[in-house]
Scaffold this motif. Sequence first.
Motif, PDB file in Angstrom:
ATOM      1  N   ASP A  27       0.692  -1.190   0.045  1.00 48.61           N
ATOM      2  CA  ASP A  27      -0.013  -0.026  -0.008  1.00 48.61           C
ATOM      3  C   ASP A  27       0.882   1.355  -0.142  1.00 48.61           C
ATOM      4  O   ASP A  27       0.635   2.304  -0.629  1.00 48.61           O
ATOM      5  CB  ASP A  27      -0.811   0.127   1.041  1.00 48.61           C
ATOM      6  N   TYR A  28       2.024   1.080   0.894  1.00 49.18           N
ATOM      7  CA  TYR A  28       2.997   2.208   0.649  1.00 49.18           C
ATOM      8  C   TYR A  28       3.369   2.556  -0.492  1.00 49.18           C
ATOM      9  O   TYR A  28       3.348   3.676  -0.844  1.00 49.18           O
ATOM     10  CB  TYR A  28       4.038   2.028   1.850  1.00 49.18           C
ATOM     11  N   PHE A  29       4.089   1.464  -1.246  1.00 49.63           N
ATOM     12  CA  PHE A  29       4.635   1.618  -2.398  1.00 49.63           C
ATOM     13  C   PHE A  29       3.708   2.276  -3.577  1.00 49.63           C
ATOM     14  O   PHE A  29       3.961   3.249  -4.000  1.00 49.63           O
ATOM     15  CB  PHE A  29       5.269   0.397  -3.038  1.00 49.63           C
ATOM     16  N   THR A  30       2.447   1.675  -3.620  1.00 51.04           N
ATOM     17  CA  THR A  30       1.408   2.235  -4.632  1.00 51.04           C
ATOM     18  C   THR A  30       0.977   3.695  -4.235  1.00 51.04           C
ATOM     19  O   THR A  30       1.120   4.364  -5.172  1.00 51.04           O
ATOM     20  CB  THR A  30       0.029   1.455  -4.383  1.00 51.04           C
ATOM     21  N   SER A  31       0.959   4.250  -2.881  1.00 49.24           N
ATOM     22  CA  SER A  31       0.732   5.539  -2.709  1.00 49.24           C
ATOM     23  C   SER A  31       1.929   6.339  -3.238  1.00 49.24           C
ATOM     24  O   SER A  31       1.684   7.513  -3.843  1.00 49.24           O
ATOM     25  CB  SER A  31       0.525   5.726  -1.075  1.00 49.24           C
ATOM     26  N   TYR A  32       3.210   5.903  -3.010  1.00 48.87           N
ATOM     27  CA  TYR A  32       4.204   6.588  -3.379  1.00 48.87           C
ATOM     28  C   TYR A  32       4.424   6.754  -4.747  1.00 48.87           C
ATOM     29  O   TYR A  32       4.568   8.021  -5.164  1.00 48.87           O
ATOM     30  CB  TYR A  32       5.713   5.751  -2.844  1.00 48.87           C
ATOM     31  N   VAL A  33       4.103   5.781  -5.505  1.00 54.30           N
ATOM     32  CA  VAL A  33       4.141   5.778  -7.020  1.00 54.30           C
ATOM     33  C   VAL A  33       2.940   6.842  -7.575  1.00 54.30           C
ATOM     34  O   VAL A  33       3.384   7.929  -8.166  1.00 54.30           O
ATOM     35  CB  VAL A  33       3.660   4.449  -7.886  1.00 54.30           C
ATOM     36  N   HIS A  34       1.903   6.828  -6.864  1.00 58.78           N
ATOM     37  CA  HIS A  34       0.787   7.971  -7.289  1.00 58.78           C
ATOM     38  C   HIS A  34       1.102   9.252  -6.807  1.00 58.78           C
ATOM     39  O   HIS A  34       0.854  10.154  -7.497  1.00 58.78           O
ATOM     40  CB  HIS A  34      -0.461   7.295  -6.551  1.00 58.78           C
ATOM     41  N   PHE A  35       1.777   9.584  -5.794  1.00 51.37           N
ATOM     42  CA  PHE A  35       2.217  10.658  -5.269  1.00 51.37           C
ATOM     43  C   PHE A  35       3.393  11.280  -5.913  1.00 51.37           C
ATOM     44  O   PHE A  35       3.226  12.551  -6.440  1.00 51.37           O
ATOM     45  CB  PHE A  35       2.852  10.835  -3.591  1.00 51.37           C
ATOM     46  N   LYS A  36       4.190  10.763  -6.413  1.00 49.09           N
ATOM     47  CA  LYS A  36       5.301  11.005  -7.410  1.00 49.09           C
ATOM     48  C   LYS A  36       4.707  11.415  -8.720  1.00 49.09           C
ATOM     49  O   LYS A  36       5.274  12.308  -9.373  1.00 49.09           O
ATOM     50  CB  LYS A  36       6.325  10.015  -7.639  1.00 49.09           C
ATOM     51  N   ASN A  37       3.636  11.002  -9.077  1.00 50.70           N
ATOM     52  CA  ASN A  37       2.995  11.305 -10.418  1.00 50.70           C
ATOM     53  C   ASN A  37       1.931  12.344 -10.358  1.00 50.70           C
ATOM     54  O   ASN A  37       1.359  12.636 -11.333  1.00 50.70           O
ATOM     55  CB  ASN A  37       2.266   9.916 -10.975  1.00 50.70           C
ATOM     56  N   LEU A  38       1.809  12.958  -9.082  1.00 52.32           N
ATOM     57  CA  LEU A  38       0.674  13.691  -8.926  1.00 52.32           C
ATOM     58  C   LEU A  38       0.914  15.043  -9.659  1.00 52.32           C
ATOM     59  O   LEU A  38      -0.639  15.253 -10.428  1.00 52.32           O
ATOM     60  CB  LEU A  38       0.623  14.099  -7.462  1.00 52.32           C
ATOM     61  N   PRO A  39       1.684  15.505  -9.999  1.00 50.88           N
ATOM     62  CA  PRO A  39       1.691  16.806 -11.130  1.00 50.88           C
ATOM     63  C   PRO A  39       1.202  16.355 -12.338  1.00 50.88           C
ATOM     64  O   PRO A  39       0.406  17.057 -12.934  1.00 50.88           O
ATOM     65  CB  PRO A  39       3.277  17.230 -10.929  1.00 50.88           C
TER      66      PRO A  39
END
Length: 55
Positions: A27-39
Amino acid sequence: MKFIAAQISDFLYGEVLQGSPSFGYNDYFTSYVHFKNLPKIVSEIEEIKKTLNNK
């Protein structure tokens, strides 16, 4: 000194945890990937909104 509190009963024995508050690694890794792609995600949403507003 810093203290990290968690309900240990909420996690499986041997489960890898990440972050604060702690949650499962997947879950953390999935959230991190989405956060990184947020812009990029925000830009795409803005383009979709412009397209819908022009119709």
